[in-house]
Design an enzyme around this catalytic site. Structure first.
Site, PDB file in Angstrom:
ATOM      1  N   CYS A  88      47.970  16.213 105.648  1.00 32.69           N
ATOM      2  CA  CYS A  88      47.750  14.834 106.099  1.00 32.69           C
ATOM      3  C   CYS A  88      48.941  13.948 105.701  1.00 32.69           C
ATOM      4  CB  CYS A  88      46.413  14.305 105.568  1.00 32.69           C
ATOM      5  SG  CYS A  88      45.931  12.755 106.362  1.00 32.69           S
ATOM      6  N   ASP A 235      29.050  22.970  79.053  1.00 35.96           N
ATOM      7  CA  ASP A 235      30.439  22.838  78.594  1.00 35.96           C
ATOM      8  C   ASP A 235      30.600  23.236  77.124  1.00 35.96           C
ATOM      9  OD1 ASP A 235      30.675  21.845  81.117  1.00 35.96           O
ATOM     10  OD2 ASP A 235      30.922  19.756  80.512  1.00 35.96           O
ATOM     11  N   LYS A 374      34.425  22.429  86.691  1.00 35.07           N
ATOM     12  CA  LYS A 374      33.055  22.774  86.299  1.00 35.07           C
ATOM     13  C   LYS A 374      32.603  24.140  86.842  1.00 35.07           C
ATOM     14  CE  LYS A 374      29.179  20.979  84.466  1.00 35.07           C
ATOM     15  NZ  LYS A 374      29.141  20.150  83.250  1.00 35.07           N
TER      16      LYS A 374
END
Ligand code: XMP
Length: 518
Positions: A88, A235, A374
């Site tokens: 883009c 985590d 994550k």
């Protein structure tokens, strides 16, 4: 303060031009098993050359190349011989800075658009169908390619929807191959990385574990103890398991049981870490203390403050039992690092910590997840043998059920909520929706309403079910749960949970609501 992160030799640098796309591109590169990092667009050619990247990807961005102050690249970067893919704005910048023309269209292209291959599609698009659907978001468009480039695709409002110069190994696409709405998007990224830039698909979760363990060993050497606060979330769990793999008994974890955890959660943390993983764990049973300090506290911020303060006190005291701990393990993730702006700062948002640890603790930080997204953390957790219940655990606020009980938090209200929440979780899992829904839980309101059970009048509290879909918790929508599922949850909660006689479903998106009720 140093941080133990695995830094593979082969890296693809994603140049961030200031939109939300760079993170997504970096994740897609990693899904192609190639390690990627995001860098600022104002790095010089020398700085980039020093990193010896295998390739560069120029991200999209919100500006027009024609406006004052539009971000540029150091032009020398195009002469480094590093394979480049522009996406883009990145593709327009290639055209603009290398002598082509970027025109202002009468109309832009937003959303689904059909792209058509020109000829055989050149090196980048070769093998794709004649036409396919992609996701576009642009106003300007490349109208003339620079010398030695060729146009390899068109779309209704982009005369040059893709361009390339195989000699220089520079490629560009007007659409966003990184978004899922673009057909063959990942194929385009893989073609560029594996076939055109010659990247090895060597970034696997096995390699992440091996390299992280080596990096932790290198940081911590042969002596010195580490401490890690476990929240029960994914985590801190994965960070602890990685550090344990590297240094074994030199790691001690602290789990503060606030009494505000979900049903069965504390037992599971102890089970997983102490029994299965053999990690030394200090399990602090501090519920009494938390309930004592929460007595009479009803205002949401006051509750958070009380819980946060007590947490720190308890943690500090527990840590007093490990006098020689020099290192603190934190589950900081790559998005937190990017958000901190510099890409190197070790800033930790208190929101992400276990209850918000104080910043004056004198430790050297060990942050083995600093380079990971994550989804990668979950994959590493699975690779390390952590159970699905922990690896796929939904986000849970530091103050726990304390912010899901409106009004005073007591042993009794926590017990009611734990029971109702367990039913909600069980039913969502049984319906197979647990991985689709970002968060699902129960909230206990502090009002009472009249009902009838058997022949008895009841006057009891309602449970509110909250279930939301989201990508990042910044925005969220209420989940369209099937009526049958809502009915089942409602029946079970009312029949099985004493003190509850009504169930409501929260149909508020974020904004204007928040995910949590307090
Ligand atoms: P809200 O309620 O602001 O929540 O829409 C956004 C996300 O953050 C979680 N949350 C917290 N996480 N400590 C945390 O670690 C906190 O104090 C906290 N408060 C909210 C919430 O569950 C949601 O995922």
């Amino acid at each position: 303060m140093t941080a133990s992160v695995a830094a593979p030799d082969q890296v693809v640098l994603v140049v961030d031009f200031g939109a939300q796309y760079a993170q997504l591109i970096a994740r897609r590169v990693r899904e192609a098993n190639v390690y990627s990092e995001i860098i600022a667009h104002d790095l010089t050619a020398d700085q980039i050359a020093a990193r010896k990247p295998a390739a560069l990807i120029l991200s999209g961005g919100p500006k027009s190349v024609h406006v004052d102050g539009a971000p540029r690249l150091d032009p020398e970067i195009f002469n480094l011989g590093i394979p480049i893919l522009g996406i883009c704005y990145g593709a327009q910048l290639i055209a603009h800075q290398m002598g082509g023309t970027v025109g202002r269209n009468e109309r832009g292209e937003y959303g689904r658009t059909t792209v058509s291959r020109s000829g055989d599609g050149g090196q980048l698009l070769n093998g794709l169908p004649d036409d396919w659907t992609v996701w576009m978001s642009h106003f300007d468009a490349v109208t003339e390619v620079p010398e030695s480039f060729v146009s390899v695709a068109t779309s209704p409002n982009s005369p040059v929807a893709a361009l390339e110069c195989p000699d220089k190994r520079i490629y560009g696409v007007q659409h966003h191959p990184e978004v899922i709405h673009s057909q063959f998007g990942q194929d385009v990224i893989v073609r560029f990385l594996h076939d055109l830039a010659g990247c090895e698909p060597s970034w696997t979760m096995k390699s992440v574990v091996e390299e992280s363990v080596a990096a932790i060993k290198a940081q911590m050497g042969d002596s010195g103890r580490a401490i890690c606060g476990l929240s029960g979330g994914v985590d801190s769990a994965v960070a602890a398991a990685l550090v344990h793999k590297a240094i074994g008994h030199r790691l001690t974890c602290v789990y503060v049981d606030t009494g505000l955890m979900r049903q069965g959660e504390s037992e599971q943390v102890v089970d997983t870490f102490q029994r299965s993983q053999g990690i030394e764990l200090i399990h602090v049973r501090a519920a009494d203390r938390f309930f004592e300090h929460l007595e009479g506290v009803t205002e949401p911020e006051a509750k958070r403050k009380v819980i946060g303060e007590q947490f720190i006190r308890v943690f500090e005291r527990a840590q007093g039992g490990i006098e020689d701990a020099e290192y603190l393990v934190q589950g900081t993730l790559y998005p937190d690092v990017i958000e901190s702006g510099t890409g190197t700062a070790a800033k930790i948002k208190s929101h992400h910590n276990v209850g918000g640890l104080p910043d004056d603790l004198e430790f050297e930080l060990v942050e083995p997840l600093r380079n990971l997204f994550k989804d990668e953390v979950r994959a590493v957790g699975t690779e390390l043998g952590l159970p699905d219940e922990i690896v796929w655990r939904q986000p849970f606020p530091g103050p726990g059920l304390g912010v899901r009980i409106i009004g005073e938090v007591t042993r009794e209200t926590v017990s009611i909520l734990q029971h109702a929440d367990a039913i909600v979780r069980e039913e969502i899992i049984a319906a197979g929706l647990d991985r689709e829904i970002w968060q699902y839980f129960a909230v206990l309101a502090d009002i009472r309403s009249v009902g009838v059970m058997g022949d008895e009048r009841t006057y009891a509290r309602p449970i509110i079910i909250r279930a939301v879909t989201s990508d990042d918790a910044m925005t969220a929508d209420w989940a369209r749960l099937p009526y049958e599922l809502l009915e089942k949850m409602s029946n079970r909660v009312i029949n099985e949970v004493d003190g509850v006689n009504r169930v409501a479903y929260d149909i508020t998106s974020k904004p204007p609501g928040t995910i949590e009720w307090e």
